[in-house]
Motif scaffolding. Sequence first.
Motif, PDB file in Angstrom:
ATOM      1  N   GLU A 151       0.841  -1.201   0.000  1.00 58.19           N
ATOM      2  CA  GLU A 151       0.000   0.000   0.000  1.00 58.19           C
ATOM      3  C   GLU A 151       0.877   1.253   0.000  1.00 58.19           C
ATOM      4  O   GLU A 151       0.566   2.246  -0.674  1.00 58.19           O
ATOM      5  CB  GLU A 151      -0.926  -0.002   1.220  1.00 58.19           C
ATOM      6  CG  GLU A 151      -1.969  -1.112   1.222  1.00 58.19           C
ATOM      7  CD  GLU A 151      -2.931  -1.032   0.050  1.00 58.19           C
ATOM      8  OE1 GLU A 151      -3.334   0.106  -0.328  1.00 58.19           O
ATOM      9  OE2 GLU A 151      -3.275  -2.090  -0.517  1.00 58.19           O
ATOM     10  N   ILE A 186      -5.707   1.305   4.106  1.00 56.30           N
ATOM     11  CA  ILE A 186      -5.672   0.158   5.015  1.00 56.30           C
ATOM     12  C   ILE A 186      -6.725   0.390   6.092  1.00 56.30           C
ATOM     13  O   ILE A 186      -6.781   1.476   6.687  1.00 56.30           O
ATOM     14  CB  ILE A 186      -4.287  -0.004   5.677  1.00 56.30           C
ATOM     15  CG1 ILE A 186      -3.206  -0.277   4.634  1.00 56.30           C
ATOM     16  CG2 ILE A 186      -4.309  -1.112   6.728  1.00 56.30           C
ATOM     17  CD1 ILE A 186      -1.791  -0.239   5.203  1.00 56.30           C
ATOM     18  N   PHE A 235      -7.097  -4.441   2.886  1.00 56.92           N
ATOM     19  CA  PHE A 235      -6.056  -3.736   2.141  1.00 56.92           C
ATOM     20  C   PHE A 235      -6.601  -3.409   0.749  1.00 56.92           C
ATOM     21  O   PHE A 235      -7.145  -4.287   0.066  1.00 56.92           O
ATOM     22  CB  PHE A 235      -4.800  -4.599   2.040  1.00 56.92           C
ATOM     23  CG  PHE A 235      -4.219  -4.958   3.386  1.00 56.92           C
ATOM     24  CD1 PHE A 235      -3.295  -4.130   4.004  1.00 56.92           C
ATOM     25  CD2 PHE A 235      -4.628  -6.114   4.041  1.00 56.92           C
ATOM     26  CE1 PHE A 235      -2.771  -4.454   5.243  1.00 56.92           C
ATOM     27  CE2 PHE A 235      -4.113  -6.450   5.285  1.00 56.92           C
ATOM     28  CZ  PHE A 235      -3.177  -5.616   5.894  1.00 56.92           C
ATOM     29  N   ASN A 283      -5.207  -2.721  -2.185  1.00 60.59           N
ATOM     30  CA  ASN A 283      -4.614  -3.600  -3.197  1.00 60.59           C
ATOM     31  C   ASN A 283      -5.006  -3.198  -4.615  1.00 60.59           C
ATOM     32  O   ASN A 283      -5.403  -4.027  -5.431  1.00 60.59           O
ATOM     33  CB  ASN A 283      -5.025  -5.060  -2.924  1.00 60.59           C
ATOM     34  CG  ASN A 283      -4.245  -6.053  -3.764  1.00 60.59           C
ATOM     35  OD1 ASN A 283      -3.049  -5.877  -3.989  1.00 60.59           O
ATOM     36  ND2 ASN A 283      -4.912  -7.096  -4.226  1.00 60.59           N
TER      37      ASN A 283
END
Length: 665
Positions: free
Chosen positions: A506, A518, A578, A580
Motif C-alpha cells: 500500500e 488500510i 487492504f 490492493n
Amino acid sequence: MEQQTIPLNDRDLSWLYFNYRVLSMAGEASVPLYERVKFLSIFSSNLDEFFRVRMPALLALHHLREGEKGALAAAQQEIARQLNEYGKIFTQSVLPELREKGIRVYYGESPAPEHLPSIRDYFYNTVLAYLQPVRIQFGQPMELFLENNALYLVVCLEDGGTGVVNIPSDHLPRFLRLSGNDVIFMDDVIRQHLGFLFPHVGITAAYSIKVTRDAEIDVDEFSGHLLQKVEDMLVQRQMGVPTRFLFDAAMPDALRDQLGEYFRIAALEMVPGGRYHNLRDLSDLPLPAAPSLEYPKMPPAHCHAIDLDKPLLDQIQAGDKMLHVPYQSYDYILRYFNEAATDPDVREIYVTLYRVASTSRIVHALMSAAKNGKKVTVMVELKARFDEANNLRWAKRMKAAGVRILYSIPGLKVHAKVALVKRKRGFSWDHTALLATGNFNESTARFYADHILFTRHQGITQELELLFIYMQTGIAPGKFNFMHFEHLLVAQFNLVDQFTSLIRAEAEAARAGKPARITIKLNNLQEKSMIAELYAAADAGVEIDLIVRSICCLVPREGIRVRRIVDRFLEHARVFIFHNGGEEQVYLGSADWMNRNLHRRIEVCFPIYDPVYRRQLKDIIHLQLTDNTNAVILGADARNLPVPREAGAAEVNAQRDTYAYVRQL
C-alpha cells in the motif's frame, strides 16, 4: 527500521483509558439503567484483572528501573481518578435512579425495621454456616491468610482488639432481596450480627478489605508433566504475592498501617476504596423485570444463506457461508459439530479449543463423535489465562470419552480458532473448515461480536490440515517438502511477513500516486514493528483507519485515525482490509497485534474470497467507522475524545445498525 525511536503510548495507561470508556457508559443517561449497572460491574471486573496481571509488572519495574517509576505513579493516579468517578456514578446517579424506580439498594444505611426479622433469619440459618471469625494479634506471626479477591471485614473491638471475618460471596449470593424491591449487601447482613461473632465485647467499627494477588505465572517455568504443571500453577496463583490491598478509605491510618505490617503489604500496594469491594458482583444484583430499563432485545437473526432443512455439511460443499454473531444465531456452529458427530461419512474431526463454555455442547458433540467411532483430535490450550481449570476439566472428560487430546506446545499458546471435518464418500474425501475470530464458546457468543467462516476451499482446508499435523508432530510446513502456507496467515510461520508485505505494498502504491488504504480492526495494538510499518505507510500517503477496542500503543497522527467502540456487545473480531489497487484483500482471524500474539502464539488469519462476504464485512466496518453515538476517537495521548457530529447529521450506532443490516441480508 529503528523501532526504539518510534512514538508509542503507554500500554497500561492505554488499557486504563479503555476501561474508563466502560465506566463512562455507566454514567451516560442515554444508556438504560440496568445496563449502566452492568457497565459498573464490567469496569470493576476489568480493574481486578489489571491488578492481577499488569500491576505485578509495574511494581517490578518500579523496583528495578529508576526510569520506570513514573509508569507506576501514572497508573495509580489514573486508577484513583477513575475509582473516585465510579463512586460518584454509583452513589449519586445509579442508586438514586434505582430508588426512583422503586428499587432500594441499601448502601451504608440501616435497613428498615420491617426487614430485620428476615435479615436475622438469613444470617442464622444460612450465612453463619460459612463464617470464620478470628481475632488477630498485631506484632505476632501472621496466622490468617487472606485469599485472593476474597472479601473480609476488619472489626474493631471495644477491648482494643481486632477481629477479621470473611464475607462468603463465593458461596452465597452477594445480595439478599428483601420484601418489595429492597436489596441489602451480604456484607451488611454480617455487620448487623458482629456482636454474635465476637461476643462479650462491644463493636466500635468495621471496615471492608480485600487482597488481589499476582496471577501472572508462567507454566513453562514448571517441571514435570503438563497437566500437573497446570494444576500446580492454579494452586500457586491463589498464593501469589499481593499486588493490591484494597481498604475502606474511612479506616483510620493507624489501623491500616497495622494491617499492612501484619499481612506484609507494601505501602505501594495499598489502595483506598469504598465501603464495598468486588462490585463486579453488581452483575448479580436481583433486579425486578423491567424491559424498559434494559437494551431492546436483539434476537439472533436467521442466516438466509443456510437452508435449515438440508445438511449443513452438504451446503458448505456448495459454497462458503459466513456468520456475524451475535447478530446471527450461533446455533449453526452447534449444528456443524453435531452433524459432524453423527454423519456416518465423517471419519475425522480436528478442533482447537482456547476458552470452553462451562457447559459446552460443542465438547459434548466431540465426545459423542469419538464414541461414534470417529477419529477426533482436539488441541486444548491449558494455558488460557483464568480458564485453565475449566479447560483441564474438559480435557480429562474428552480423553476419557476417546478423544485424542493435544496439549499446549512448549513456549507457545494455541490461540487459533479453527476446526476441520473430513468426510469419505466412496473413494473420495471432502473437507470442510470452520474458521473464526472468536472462541468456540456458545456462552460468550451471546455478547461477543465475531465473524465465522465455513468453507470447503481446497487450499484453506489443506493448509489447515498441515497446521494440525504440526500441532501433533512438531513437523513444520516447509520441512521435508511439505507445502508452505499460501492462503492462511499463521503466526510463527508467515503471518508477520505477509502483513508487513501487504502494508508495504500500500505504501508503494501511495508513493506512485495511486489510491492506497488500510482498514484494520483489532482488540489490541502494541507490537512495535507493526506500528512502525503503519507509521511508514502513513508517511507515504496511505490512508489508515484503525478500530482498536482496548490497548493501543500507536500514536494517532496525520493519515492514521483510531476509533474505539464500547457498547452492549464486546467488539471482538479482527478484520484486515487492504485496498490492493482496487482488488481488495480481506482477512479475518484470531490475532491481535501484540508481542504475545505475533511471537508467542499459534494464530490463524484467513482470507475472505467470496465477494458477497467481502462486501458484508466492508459494510459492517463502514458502520463502525461512522458510528457517532458510542464510538470515540483516540487522541495523541490515547485518551477518549468524542466523535464530532455535524448539526443535522443522522445518528449512527454501529451495533444497532449492524443488527438491522444483518436482518435484511
